[in-house]
Write an enzyme that holds these catalytic residues in place. Structure first.
Site, short mmCIF file in Angstrom:
data_model
loop_
_atom_site.label_atom_id
_atom_site.label_comp_id
_atom_site.label_asym_id
_atom_site.label_seq_id
_atom_site.Cartn_x
_atom_site.Cartn_y
_atom_site.Cartn_z
N ASP A 21 0.82 -1.22 0.00
CA ASP A 21 0.00 0.00 0.00
C ASP A 21 0.85 1.27 0.00
OD1 ASP A 21 -2.66 -0.80 -0.15
OD2 ASP A 21 -2.83 -1.18 2.00
N HIS A 59 -11.44 6.90 4.91
CA HIS A 59 -10.54 8.03 5.11
C HIS A 59 -11.29 9.30 4.69
CE1 HIS A 59 -6.41 5.78 4.64
NE2 HIS A 59 -6.57 6.14 5.90
N CYS A 82 -5.01 9.73 -2.82
CA CYS A 82 -4.28 8.77 -1.98
C CYS A 82 -2.84 8.61 -2.43
CB CYS A 82 -4.95 7.40 -2.03
SG CYS A 82 -6.62 7.38 -1.42
N1 ARG Z 1 -5.30 0.09 0.97
C1 ARG Z 1 -5.06 1.35 1.61
C2 ARG Z 1 -5.66 1.35 2.99
O1 ARG Z 1 -6.72 0.84 3.15
C3 ARG Z 1 -5.60 2.45 0.78
C4 ARG Z 1 -5.23 3.81 1.29
C5 ARG Z 1 -5.81 4.89 0.47
N2 ARG Z 1 -5.30 6.13 0.82
C6 ARG Z 1 -6.02 7.23 1.09
N3 ARG Z 1 -5.39 8.34 1.27
N4 ARG Z 1 -7.29 7.17 1.24
O2 ARG Z 1 -5.09 1.84 3.94
#
Ligand code: ARG
Length: 283
Positions: free
Chosen positions: A75, A175, A269
Site C-alpha cells: 500500500d 478516510h 491517496c
Molecule cells: N489500501 C489502503 C488502505 O486501506 C488504501 C489507502 C488509500 N489512501 C487514502 N489516502 N485514502 O489503507
C-alpha cells in the site's frame, strides 16, 4: 449570468508533491471494503496509470518528489497516508493496521534526508493526509475508521491551526480524503452521506456553498481528487462532478487509476502535498 460575466478566474499555484511508484503494489490483505485479495491486479497497468498521474503533475508545472518503494509494503503507493506537511512542518503518521506500520518509518526517513527539521513522531494513530485535509482557515480531520480522535488535538497543537473533527460513518469512505476534497482556499467538495448528522451540520456551517457530490460520484472515488487551485485531477469515472467543477471555474482532469482503486485509493491517496513554510519564515 454566464461564466464570463461572473468572471470567475481560477489560478493554479505550483505545488510540491511526494509520490511512491507502485513497484510492489498488490492486494494481499483487506483493510477496507474495496480490497478483495481474490481479485487479480495487473502490476504493469497499475504502474502505467500511476506514471500518467505523475506526468500530468509535471506537465502542469508541479514538482514531484519520489519515495523509494519498499518490498512487503503493497500500500506504499498511497503516499498521502505517510505524513502531513503544513508550513514546512511534518507530522508523521502512525497506521491503524500493522500491515502498513513500516510505511511511517520510510516517510520519516525521507523527510530527515531531505532537510526537514520540524518533525513530530506522533503518539496517536493518524493516517496522514488520508484523514487530514488542509484549507486556508482550518485543518479538517476525519475519524471513525482509522485516525484516532486524539490525533486531532496532536495536530492542532503541532501545526497551531484549528482542527475540525469530522465523523466518518460509511466504511467505503474510511478516510476523509475518500469523502471530501479541498478545491481552493476554503472551498471544498464532499459527499454528505459519508458523515454523521452532526458532522454534516458542521460542514454546512463552514462551507455553505460547497459542491455536494452524489452517491454515484462518491462511489467512483470522485472525491479522492487533487486541486492546484485551477486544475482538479480526479477519477475519470466520476462524471457527474465535471460539470459542476467547470461551472465554478475549475478545469477537471479525469484520470484512470482503475488498478489502484482495487486497493481502495485513487488520485489523492497517491499524492502527499508538501506545503512549504510561509515566505520569509523558512529556517
Ligand atoms: N489500501 C489502503 C488502505 O486501506 C488504501 C489507502 C488509500 N489512501 C487514502 N489516502 N485514502 O489503507
Amino acid at each position: 449570468m454566464s461564466r464570463e460575466e461572473t468572471s470567475l478566474r481560477r489560478d493554479a499555484t505550483p505545488r510540491r508533491y511526494l509520490m511512491c511508484p507502485p513497484a510492489h503494489f498488490g492486494v494481499s490483505y483487506s483493510i477496507n471494503p474495496w480490497m478483495d485479495p481474490a481479485k487479480p491486479v495487473d502490476p504493469q497497468l497499475a504502474l502505467t496509470q500511476w506514471e500518467d498521474l505523475c506526468d500530468r503533475y509535471l506537465s502542469l508545472g508541479h514538482t514531484v518528489e519520489l519515495l523509494d518503494p519498499r518490498p512487503g509494503l503493497p500500500d506504499m503507493v498511497f503516499a498521502a497516508n505517510g505524513a502531513t506537511v503544513v508550513d514546512g512542518r511534518v507530522l508523521g503518521a502512525s497506521f491503524a493496521y500493522p500491515e502498513r506500520a513500516a510505511e511511517a518509518v520510510a516517510h520519516l526517513e525521507w523527510f530527515r534526508e531531505n532537510g526537514y527539521t520540524e518533525i513530530l513522531e506522533p503518539t496517536h494513530v493518524n493516517e496522514g493526509e488520508g484523514d487530514f485535509a488542509v484549507t486556508d482557515s482550518w485543518i479538517l480531520a476525519g475519524k471513525g475508521f482509522r485516525s484516532s480522535p486524539l490525533s486531532h488535538s496532536e495536530a492542532q497543537e503541532f501545526f497551531g491551526r484549528p482542527v475540525i473533527g469530522l465523523d466518518l460513518v460509511d466504511p467505503r469512505y474510511y478516510h476523509l480524503d475518500t469523502a471530501l476534497s479541498v478545491l481552493d482556499g476554503d472551498e471544498v467538495m464532499y459527499y454528505p452521506g459519508a458523515f454523521s448528522p452532526g458532522s454534516r451540520a458542521v460542514l454546512r456551517r463552514l462551507f455553505p456553498d460547497a459542491l455536494l457530490a452524489t452517491e454515484e460520484d462518491a462511489a467512483a472515488l470522485g472525491l479522492n481528487a487533487v486541486s492546484d487551485g485551477r486544475h482538479v485531477l480526479l477519477p475519470q469515472q466520476a462524471l457527474g462532478l465535471f460539470g459542476p467543477l467547470r461551472d465554478r471555474g475549475f478545469e477537471p482532469i479525469g484520470m484512470d487509476l482503475g488498478e489502484l482503486l482495487k486497493g481502495g485509493g485513487s488520485v489523492k491517496c497517491c499524492t502527499q502535498e508538501l506545503r512549504p513554510a510561509p515566505a520569509g519564515t523558512a529556517d
